[in-house]
Write an enzyme that holds these catalytic residues in place. Structure first.
Site, short mmCIF file in Angstrom:
data_model
loop_
_atom_site.label_atom_id
_atom_site.label_comp_id
_atom_site.label_asym_id
_atom_site.label_seq_id
_atom_site.Cartn_x
_atom_site.Cartn_y
_atom_site.Cartn_z
N TYR A 142 4.86 64.65 5.15
CA TYR A 142 4.56 65.93 4.53
C TYR A 142 3.09 66.26 4.77
CZ TYR A 142 3.74 69.41 0.83
OH TYR A 142 3.41 70.53 0.12
N ASP A 237 -3.39 62.66 8.97
CA ASP A 237 -3.41 63.33 7.68
C ASP A 237 -3.65 62.27 6.62
OD1 ASP A 237 -2.95 64.53 5.29
OD2 ASP A 237 -1.05 65.48 5.86
N LYS A 265 -7.31 65.77 -2.00
CA LYS A 265 -7.05 64.97 -3.21
C LYS A 265 -8.31 64.28 -3.76
CE LYS A 265 -2.18 65.19 -2.72
NZ LYS A 265 -1.16 64.99 -1.72
C1 LIG Z 1 -0.71 66.32 -0.88
C2 LIG Z 1 -0.68 66.27 0.58
C3 LIG Z 1 -0.96 67.39 1.38
C4 LIG Z 1 -1.14 68.76 0.79
O1 LIG Z 1 -2.24 68.87 -0.03
P1 LIG Z 1 -2.31 70.11 -1.08
O2 LIG Z 1 -3.66 69.97 -1.67
O3 LIG Z 1 -1.18 69.87 -2.03
O4 LIG Z 1 -2.13 71.35 -0.29
C5 LIG Z 1 -1.02 67.23 2.74
N1 LIG Z 1 -0.82 66.03 3.30
C6 LIG Z 1 -0.53 64.93 2.58
C7 LIG Z 1 -0.34 63.63 3.28
C8 LIG Z 1 -0.44 65.01 1.20
O5 LIG Z 1 -0.11 63.94 0.50
#
Ligand SMILES: *Cc1c(COP(=O)(O)O)cnc(C)c1O
Length: 425
Positions: A142, A237, A265
């Site tokens: 994701y 990511d 995050k």
């Molecule tokens: C949470 C998350 C996102 C998205 O971040 P948001 O701040 O919710 O837009 C993208 N990549 C990974 C791996 C995530 O865990």
């Protein structure tokens, strides 16, 4: 009716599904969500004054625990000077210096407001830099709700039974090649078969949005090699894993250095932030230096910078990783022992403060394996734990987080709680 119920009834009338992010609605675990009025340390307090030991940690950011006094103080102090300037501010420079210093791949960095923006902009930049359109992503990874990335995207989409969201033109999705994680041959084949070339591979180096999955030996190294051989941009990511599985994230742990990294995050210290960074050569393609446009009214917001800087500095000072690894181990080993004792098929992948519970006979190596785990058993466990003061993520396909505020007693209590659940199965 308790207050959470009342709030949820009101919310459903005017907010789609009553929530501002779908997984919060508890659809996959049943029941209705609780509403939180306060979060402190490793605990949430609901509007009905129930205290819950929290393994969601606001979906990752709260590595220091909730409402850490140092971060709260940093935000209060920044607040004295106003909430947004619309000009460059000193904290943005300090934040960028910290990120460049900490994250191996990052030579230059741009702040944005969410992880979604970070991955979306990384993809645009990779395409602008290479002049190619196609990208590879892996099933179950994701990367936020970016159109071209919301294809086989793990927990959020999974939980709601529509892995491919409506509203995404087929022509966009066609630019995304979705491959199984942990299968290098599939990546080799895709490069061999895609005549027009591939701009980028985007990957959660340790996928954490369809449960928690670890790479096979040599897998990330092979992705690195293939990208270098094909002039494709490797994007890690690390929105979830960055600053959590070691200060420098998975890239530091494994020594595999991507070209670009998406972050978020933890670097917001609980406020909304994202960032993406990497090689100077690539980052210089961004406006105003280069032709790839990217912008944000609130990017580099002074409150978010203050919270993020405090959070990162605190990580540097306290280096909680060894302790988090111990707590993570204690939990994973404890739960695995219970599963043996009660003959329950269970896999507990865990690294440091991240773990998940897959009710499955065999190790989970990709999205399909994750889907074949028993989500009904997870649902029963979730409800039992919630009724006994332990809040696990409300989906079988999410990762659990431990924070530095969690204590050995908390972990022991959790194992006890899970023992009682298993006994009742
Ligand atoms: C949470 C998350 C996102 C998205 O971040 P948001 O701040 O919710 O837009 C993208 N990549 C990974 C791996 C995530 O865990």
């Amino acid at each position: 009716m308790n207050q959470s119920h009342e709030l949820f009834e009101r919310a459903k009338k005017i907010i789609p599904g009553g929530v501002n992010s779908p997984v919060r609605a508890f659809r996959s675990v049943g029941g209705t969500p609780f509403f939180t009025k306060k979060a402190s340390g490793s605990y949430l307090t609901t509007v009905d004054d129930k205290k819950l030991l929290d393994y969601v940690c606001t979906w990752g950011p709260a590595i220091h625990g909730h409402d850490h006094p140092v971060i709260r103080e940093a935000i209060s102090k920044a607040l004295q000077n106003g909430t947004s300037f619309g000009t460059p501010g000193p904290d943005e420079v300090e934040m960028a210096e910290l990120l460049v210093d900490i994250v191996p791949s990052v030579e230059k960095v741009r702040m944005c407001n969410s992880g979604t923006e970070a991955t979306m902009s990384s993809i645009r930049l990779a395409r602008g830099f290479t002049g190619k359109s196609k990208i590879i992503k892996f099933a179950g990874c994701y990367h936020g709700h970016v159109d071209s990335l919301l294809v086989k995207a793990g927990s959020g989409a999974l939980t709601f039974g529509n892995p491919d969201s409506a509203g995404i033109p087929e022509s966009f999705a066609k630019e995304t090649i979705v491959l199984p994680y942990n299968d290098i041959q599939a990546v080799e084949n895709a490069f061999a078969q895609t005549e027009e070339g591939i701009a980028a591979i985007i990957v959660e180096p340790y996928p954490a949005n369809c449960g928690f999955i670890l790479p096979k030996d040599g897998y990330l190294e092979a992705l690195r090699r293939i990208c270098s051989q094909n002039n494709a941009v490797l994007i890690f990511d690390e929105v979830m894993t960055g600053f959590r599985l070691g200060l420098g994230g998975v890239q530091e742990r494994t020594g595999v250095t991507p070209d670009l990294s998406a972050m978020g995050k933890i670097i917001g210290g609980g406020l909304p932030v994202g960032a993406f960074g990497g090689k100077t050569e690539i980052m210089n393609f961004l406006a105003p230096l280069g032709p790839v446009y990217q912008a944000g009214t609130l990017s580099g917001n002074p409150l978010a910078m203050a919270a993020g800087i405090a959070s990162l500095k605190l990580l540097r000072e306290t280096m909680p990783y060894e302790r988090l690894e111990k707590l993570g181990n204690q939990l994973a080993e404890g739960v695995k022992d219970l599963a043996n004792q009660f003959s329950i098929p269970l896999q507990v992948p865990q690294v440091g403060s991240m773990y998940c519970l897959f009710f499955s006979e065999t190790p989970v190596q990709n999205f399909e394996d994750a889907l074949s785990s028993n989500a009904e058993t997870f649902k029963k466990l979730f409800q039992h734990c919630l009724n006994n003061g332990v809040y696990l993520p409300p989906s079988a396909y999410e990762t659990c987080f431990i924070s530095a505020a969690h204590q050995e007693d908390d972990i022991a209590h959790t194992i006890d709680c899970i023992k009682n659940a298993f006994r009742s199965f």
